[in-house]
Write a protein that holds these residues in place. Structure first.
Motif, mmCIF file in Angstrom:
data_model
loop_
_atom_site.group_PDB
_atom_site.id
_atom_site.type_symbol
_atom_site.label_atom_id
_atom_site.label_comp_id
_atom_site.label_asym_id
_atom_site.label_seq_id
_atom_site.Cartn_x
_atom_site.Cartn_y
_atom_site.Cartn_z
ATOM 1 N N MET A 152 -11.912 -4.649 6.603
ATOM 2 C CA MET A 152 -10.903 -4.026 7.459
ATOM 3 C C MET A 152 -11.256 -4.350 8.894
ATOM 4 O O MET A 152 -12.380 -4.113 9.324
ATOM 5 C CB MET A 152 -10.941 -2.503 7.294
ATOM 6 C CG MET A 152 -10.046 -1.979 6.216
ATOM 7 S SD MET A 152 -10.287 -0.193 6.056
ATOM 8 C CE MET A 152 -8.879 0.380 7.002
ATOM 9 N N ILE B 145 -8.082 0.827 -2.899
ATOM 10 C CA ILE B 145 -8.553 0.270 -1.622
ATOM 11 C C ILE B 145 -9.318 1.275 -0.778
ATOM 12 O O ILE B 145 -9.806 0.941 0.294
ATOM 13 C CB ILE B 145 -7.373 -0.301 -0.795
ATOM 14 C CG1 ILE B 145 -6.350 0.798 -0.481
ATOM 15 C CG2 ILE B 145 -6.703 -1.462 -1.519
ATOM 16 C CD1 ILE B 145 -5.259 0.346 0.473
ATOM 17 N N LYS C 192 0.295 4.438 -0.375
ATOM 18 C CA LYS C 192 -0.312 5.761 -0.148
ATOM 19 C C LYS C 192 0.599 6.722 0.603
ATOM 20 O O LYS C 192 0.523 7.912 0.389
ATOM 21 C CB LYS C 192 -1.664 5.614 0.566
ATOM 22 C CG LYS C 192 -1.582 5.062 1.970
ATOM 23 C CD LYS C 192 -2.956 4.735 2.522
ATOM 24 C CE LYS C 192 -2.847 4.200 3.930
ATOM 25 N NZ LYS C 192 -4.059 3.547 4.417
ATOM 26 N N MET D 277 -3.856 -6.344 7.356
ATOM 27 C CA MET D 277 -2.983 -5.196 7.142
ATOM 28 C C MET D 277 -1.719 -5.420 7.980
ATOM 29 O O MET D 277 -1.540 -6.504 8.529
ATOM 30 C CB MET D 277 -3.705 -3.899 7.546
ATOM 31 C CG MET D 277 -5.101 -3.870 6.961
ATOM 32 S SD MET D 277 -6.066 -2.350 7.059
ATOM 33 C CE MET D 277 -5.272 -1.287 8.197
ATOM 34 N N VAL E 184 0.868 -1.183 0.000
ATOM 35 C CA VAL E 184 0.000 0.000 0.000
ATOM 36 C C VAL E 184 0.903 1.230 0.000
ATOM 37 O O VAL E 184 1.546 1.552 0.995
ATOM 38 C CB VAL E 184 -0.933 -0.011 1.225
ATOM 39 C CG1 VAL E 184 -1.771 1.267 1.270
ATOM 40 C CG2 VAL E 184 -1.837 -1.235 1.195
ATOM 41 N N ARG F 41 -3.068 -6.420 2.444
ATOM 42 C CA ARG F 41 -2.764 -5.030 2.081
ATOM 43 C C ARG F 41 -1.792 -4.459 3.113
ATOM 44 O O ARG F 41 -2.175 -4.168 4.239
ATOM 45 C CB ARG F 41 -4.057 -4.206 2.050
ATOM 46 C CG ARG F 41 -5.202 -4.850 1.229
ATOM 47 C CD ARG F 41 -6.462 -4.002 1.296
ATOM 48 N NE ARG F 41 -6.866 -3.704 2.652
ATOM 49 C CZ ARG F 41 -7.714 -4.441 3.362
ATOM 50 N NH1 ARG F 41 -8.287 -5.514 2.839
ATOM 51 N NH2 ARG F 41 -8.016 -4.105 4.613
ATOM 52 N N ILE F 42 -0.527 -4.310 2.714
ATOM 53 C CA ILE F 42 0.514 -3.972 3.688
ATOM 54 C C ILE F 42 1.113 -2.599 3.388
ATOM 55 O O ILE F 42 1.766 -2.409 2.354
ATOM 56 C CB ILE F 42 1.653 -5.027 3.682
ATOM 57 C CG1 ILE F 42 1.104 -6.462 3.727
ATOM 58 C CG2 ILE F 42 2.615 -4.756 4.840
ATOM 59 C CD1 ILE F 42 0.520 -6.875 5.036
ATOM 60 N N GLY F 43 0.898 -1.659 4.306
ATOM 61 C CA GLY F 43 1.482 -0.319 4.165
ATOM 62 C C GLY F 43 2.703 -0.151 5.048
ATOM 63 O O GLY F 43 3.840 -0.332 4.623
ATOM 64 N N SER F 44 2.462 0.189 6.319
ATOM 65 C CA SER F 44 3.554 0.597 7.212
ATOM 66 C C SER F 44 4.622 -0.482 7.442
ATOM 67 O O SER F 44 5.788 -0.162 7.651
ATOM 68 C CB SER F 44 2.979 1.049 8.549
ATOM 69 O OG SER F 44 2.061 0.096 9.039
ATOM 70 N N ASN G 287 -5.180 4.469 -1.911
ATOM 71 C CA ASN G 287 -6.530 4.681 -1.377
ATOM 72 C C ASN G 287 -7.213 5.896 -2.001
ATOM 73 O O ASN G 287 -8.360 6.169 -1.709
ATOM 74 C CB ASN G 287 -6.514 4.802 0.152
ATOM 75 C CG ASN G 287 -5.762 6.011 0.634
ATOM 76 O OD1 ASN G 287 -4.902 6.532 -0.077
ATOM 77 N ND2 ASN G 287 -6.065 6.463 1.829
ATOM 78 N N MET H 275 -13.882 -8.023 0.703
ATOM 79 C CA MET H 275 -12.810 -7.317 1.416
ATOM 80 C C MET H 275 -13.334 -6.841 2.761
ATOM 81 O O MET H 275 -14.513 -6.506 2.881
ATOM 82 C CB MET H 275 -12.371 -6.125 0.569
ATOM 83 C CG MET H 275 -11.283 -5.256 1.165
ATOM 84 S SD MET H 275 -11.845 -3.959 2.280
ATOM 85 C CE MET H 275 -10.858 -2.580 1.723
HETATM 86 C C1 PLP Z 1 -3.724 2.209 4.582
HETATM 87 C C2 PLP Z 1 -4.514 1.004 4.338
HETATM 88 C C3 PLP Z 1 -3.950 -0.262 4.475
HETATM 89 C C4 PLP Z 1 -2.524 -0.499 4.975
HETATM 90 O O1 PLP Z 1 -2.431 -0.181 6.332
HETATM 91 P P1 PLP Z 1 -1.113 -0.526 7.180
HETATM 92 O O2 PLP Z 1 -1.603 -0.662 8.576
HETATM 93 O O3 PLP Z 1 -0.193 0.624 6.995
HETATM 94 O O4 PLP Z 1 -0.555 -1.783 6.648
HETATM 95 C C5 PLP Z 1 -4.742 -1.362 4.177
HETATM 96 N N1 PLP Z 1 -6.020 -1.228 3.761
HETATM 97 C C6 PLP Z 1 -6.593 -0.020 3.623
HETATM 98 C C7 PLP Z 1 -8.011 0.051 3.153
HETATM 99 C C8 PLP Z 1 -5.870 1.135 3.908
HETATM 100 O O5 PLP Z 1 -6.460 2.332 3.765
#
Ligand code: PLP
Length: 215
Positions: A153, A69, A28, A192, A26, A208-211, A49, A151
Motif C-alpha cells: 500500500m 486485503i 468494503k 488503489m 473493493v 485494488r479499487i474501492g472508491s 478487508n 502486496m
Molecule cells: C480500502 C482499500 C483499498 C481500496 O481503496 P480505494 O482508495 O477506495 O480504492 C485497497 N487496498 C486496501 C488494503 C484497502 O483497505
C-alpha cells in the motif's frame, strides 16, 4: 453508474498495458445494490478487508471468489481459510501458522501474498524489504500456504507520481527474489483508486479499487 466506473478503470488500464491486470473491486463500503450491478454483468471477484464483510455478502453473491486485503486477527483465521481465494495481507508468522493449520485441517492450500511496507510509514502494515526473504523461507516450510506474490500500500497522496517509487521498489524486490529462486512470486498487488495507473505502469498484476468504482 458502478458498472460504468468499472469499465472506465478497465479502459484506462488497457491503454497502458497489454498485460492482464486483475481489477479487484473493493466492496468494503459498497451497498448490495452497487455490487449487484457488477454481479449481474458477470463480475465475480470482490475484495473485503474484514471477514465480517464477506460473511454478510457472500450469500447474496454466490459463485464469486473473494480476496482478503485487510489486517488479519488470529482468531478470525478459521473463518478465512476456505472462503478466500487469495489473502493479500500476510506478514506475520503467527498468522501464517494459523492459516497453515486450518488449511491442512480442511485439506486445502491457501493462496497468499506477502504484504510489504515499502514506504515505512508507521500506519502501514507489512514487512520491511529486508525481512521478506526470511519470511518466504519460513512460509516455504508450511504445506498449507502457497505464496503467489507481493502486496503493498502506498502512502496517500494527491499526486500519484510521488509514490511511483513504492511500486517500482516492490517490483524490483520481486525480481530480485525471483532471481534467488523464489519463482512463484508472480503477482504484484499494488495500486488503489488514486494511484492505480502509476502502479500498472510499474508492473502491477492486481489493482485494488474501492472508491473509484463504488462512488
Ligand atoms: C480500502 C482499500 C483499498 C481500496 O481503496 P480505494 O482508495 O477506495 O480504492 C485497497 N487496498 C486496501 C488494503 C484497502 O483497505
Amino acid at each position: 453508474m458502478v458498472l460504468e466506473n468499472y469499465l472506465k478503470v478497465q479502459q484506462k488500464i488497457k491503454m497502458l498495458t497489454k498485460n492482464n491486470v486483475l481489477i479487484l473491486p473493493v466492496s468494503k463500503t459498497a451497498t448490495l445494490e452497487q455490487m449487484e450491478e457488477l454481479y449481474k454483468n458477470g463480475i465475480r471477484t470482490f475484495a473485503e478487508n474484514r471477514v465480517e464483510g464477506f460473511l454478510q455478502k457472500h450469500k447474496s453473491f454466490p459463485n464469486c471468489s473473494w480476496h482478503m486485503i485487510g489486517n488479519i486477527q488470529s482468531r478470525k483465521v478459521k473463518d478465512l481459510v476456505g472462503n478466500f481465494s487469495l489473502i493479500h495481507s500476510l506478514h506475520r508468522e503467527k498468522i501464517a501458522l494459523e492459516i497453515d493449520k486450518h488449511s491442512r485441517g480442511k485439506e486445502i492450500i491457501t493462496n497468499c501474498l506477502v504484504q510489504v511496507n515499502i514506504s515505512k510509514e508507521d500506519s502501514k502494515s507489512g514487512l520491511y524489504k529486508n525481512e521478506v526473504e526470511d519470511f518466504l523461507i519460513f512460509l516455504s516450510k508450511l504445506p498449507g500456504v502457497n505464496v503467489r506474490g507481493l502486496m503493498t500500500m502506498a502512502p496517500f497522496t494527491e499526486n500519484p507520481e510521488e509514490v511511483r517509487y513504492v511500486f517500482k521498489e516492490l517490483r524490483m524486490l520481486r525480481d530480485e527474489l525471483q532471481n534467488k529462486g523464489f519463482y512463484n512470486l508472480k503477482e504484484l498487488s499494488m495500486g488503489m483508486s488514486n494511484d492505480y495507473l502509476v502502479a500498472v505502469e510499474e508492473g502491477a498484476t492486481i489493482v485494488r479499487i474501492g472508491s473509484e468504482i463504488f462512488r
